[in-house]
Design a protein around this motif. Structure first.
Motif, PDB file in Angstrom:
ATOM      1  N   GLY A 144       0.782  -1.232   0.000  1.00 47.96           N
ATOM      2  CA  GLY A 144       0.000   0.000   0.000  1.00 47.96           C
ATOM      3  C   GLY A 144       0.811   1.278   0.000  1.00 47.96           C
ATOM      4  N   HIS A 145       2.124   1.184  -0.016  1.00 52.49           N
ATOM      5  CA  HIS A 145       2.972   2.380  -0.079  1.00 52.49           C
ATOM      6  C   HIS A 145       3.221   2.701  -1.558  1.00 52.49           C
ATOM      7  CE1 HIS A 145       3.659   2.105   4.180  1.00 52.49           C
ATOM      8  NE2 HIS A 145       4.203   0.913   4.081  1.00 52.49           N
TER       9      HIS A 145
ATOM     10  N   SER B 296       2.849 -10.185   0.333  1.00 52.57           N
ATOM     11  CA  SER B 296       2.529  -8.826   0.726  1.00 52.57           C
ATOM     12  C   SER B 296       1.293  -8.391  -0.040  1.00 52.57           C
ATOM     13  CB  SER B 296       3.694  -7.880   0.458  1.00 52.57           C
ATOM     14  OG  SER B 296       4.100  -7.959  -0.884  1.00 52.57           O
ATOM     15  N   GLY B 297       0.586  -7.452   0.536  1.00 53.88           N
ATOM     16  CA  GLY B 297      -0.647  -6.975  -0.067  1.00 53.88           C
ATOM     17  C   GLY B 297      -1.842  -7.523   0.677  1.00 53.88           C
ATOM     18  N   ASP B 298      -2.972  -7.592  -0.002  1.00 56.98           N
ATOM     19  CA  ASP B 298      -4.207  -8.074   0.620  1.00 56.98           C
ATOM     20  C   ASP B 298      -4.418  -9.533   0.264  1.00 56.98           C
ATOM     21  OD1 ASP B 298      -4.869  -5.601   1.694  1.00 56.98           O
ATOM     22  OD2 ASP B 298      -5.801  -4.952  -0.182  1.00 56.98           O
ATOM     23  N   TRP B 299      -4.802 -10.334   1.243  1.00 61.48           N
ATOM     24  CA  TRP B 299      -5.157 -11.722   1.016  1.00 61.48           C
ATOM     25  C   TRP B 299      -6.103 -12.147   2.113  1.00 61.48           C
ATOM     26  CZ3 TRP B 299      -0.084 -10.505   2.450  1.00 61.48           C
ATOM     27  CH2 TRP B 299       0.250 -10.837   3.754  1.00 61.48           C
ATOM     28  N   GLU B 300      -6.803 -13.254   1.868  1.00 60.29           N
ATOM     29  CA  GLU B 300      -7.694 -13.807   2.883  1.00 60.29           C
ATOM     30  C   GLU B 300      -7.208 -15.200   3.216  1.00 60.29           C
ATOM     31  OE1 GLU B 300     -11.834 -13.583   2.060  1.00 60.29           O
ATOM     32  OE2 GLU B 300     -11.672 -11.555   1.251  1.00 60.29           O
ATOM     33  N   PHE B 301      -7.364 -15.585   4.483  1.00 60.23           N
ATOM     34  CA  PHE B 301      -6.951 -16.904   4.938  1.00 60.23           C
ATOM     35  C   PHE B 301      -8.150 -17.815   4.985  1.00 60.23           C
ATOM     36  CE2 PHE B 301      -3.894 -13.996   6.889  1.00 60.23           C
ATOM     37  CZ  PHE B 301      -2.737 -14.526   6.358  1.00 60.23           C
ATOM     38  N   ASP B 302      -7.978 -19.042   4.493  1.00 56.38           N
ATOM     39  CA  ASP B 302      -9.021 -20.047   4.622  1.00 56.38           C
ATOM     40  C   ASP B 302      -8.999 -20.587   6.035  1.00 56.38           C
ATOM     41  OD1 ASP B 302      -9.797 -19.829   1.961  1.00 56.38           O
ATOM     42  OD2 ASP B 302      -8.260 -21.262   1.324  1.00 56.38           O
ATOM     43  N   GLU B 303     -10.137 -21.061   6.484  1.00 55.85           N
ATOM     44  CA  GLU B 303     -10.234 -21.676   7.812  1.00 55.85           C
ATOM     45  C   GLU B 303      -9.379 -22.926   7.846  1.00 55.85           C
ATOM     46  OE1 GLU B 303     -12.036 -21.787  11.671  1.00 55.85           O
ATOM     47  OE2 GLU B 303     -12.547 -20.378  10.093  1.00 55.85           O
ATOM     48  N   VAL B 304      -8.556 -23.066   8.861  1.00 55.10           N
ATOM     49  CA  VAL B 304      -7.738 -24.260   9.050  1.00 55.10           C
ATOM     50  C   VAL B 304      -8.435 -25.112  10.080  1.00 55.10           C
ATOM     51  CG1 VAL B 304      -5.522 -25.157   9.797  1.00 55.10           C
ATOM     52  CG2 VAL B 304      -5.630 -23.034   8.489  1.00 55.10           C
ATOM     53  N   THR B 305      -8.732 -26.362   9.722  1.00 55.19           N
ATOM     54  CA  THR B 305      -9.439 -27.237  10.680  1.00 55.19           C
ATOM     55  C   THR B 305      -8.518 -28.241  11.272  1.00 55.19           C
ATOM     56  OG1 THR B 305     -10.089 -28.664   8.854  1.00 55.19           O
ATOM     57  CG2 THR B 305     -11.648 -26.949   9.541  1.00 55.19           C
TER      58      THR B 305
END
Length: 171
Positions: free
Chosen positions: A48-49, A162-171
């Protein structure tokens, strides 16, 4: 000059910076970033810089970083690195899980093992003896503002995100 006086003078240079330049400074000071200026700019921009190169120029003018003679590497003196890391630690000296930047392996492992991840964390630079992806990813989900992650081992190399990401649920 005694170390304290040097640090006080350097901190004056830091406090006069605009907020986005302060963030760039802390990112460079707290991470084991590859010191190639090209890679540093790519990582900073993906975090984001968007004016990363201009920000590095400002830090150079304030003598907080230097650029190698060939223009290829970002260099930061050890005392300046320590000053940056102290700025991160200062508000919550005994509570590293509340720091915006994490780079100390034992602190990161303690935070992950005890499920202490918080939204305060923006950058993680993790050198581990071994990486367990389930162990690591479970706690990263709590770090909603995480914008830079570098995790690596001495034996298997590493991964930087780096940047935007989403994490999946870890079971």
């Amino acid at each position: 000059m005694p170390k304290k006086e040097v640090v006080d003078i350097l901190e004056l240079g830091y406090t006069g910076l605009e907020d986005d330049i302060k963030e760039i400074f802390l990112d460079v000071a707290c991470m084991r970033l590859c010191l190639s200026i090209r890679i540093v700019v790519i990582i900073l921009e993906s975090c984001g810089h968007f004016q990363a190169r201009c920000g590095l120029d400002v830090l150079k003018e304030k003598s907080l970083i230097t650029i190698s003679k060939d223009g290829e590497e970002v260099v930061m003196h050890d005392q300046i690195i320590e000053m940056g890391r102290n700025i991160v630690r200062c508000p919550h000296r005994k509570e590293p899980h509340k720091h915006s930047h994490l780079w100390e392996t034992l602190e990161i492992e303690h935070i992950l093992a005890n499920d202490l991840g918080t939204e305060a964390t923006e950058c993680v630079d993790y050198l581990a003896s071994e990486l367990s992806s389930e162990f690591f990813m479970k706690d990263l989900r709590k770090m909603k503002k995480l914008r830079y992650l570098c995790a690596y081992t001495k034996s298997h190399g590493g991964y930087c995100f780096s940047g935007d990401w989403e994490f999946d649920e870890v079971t």
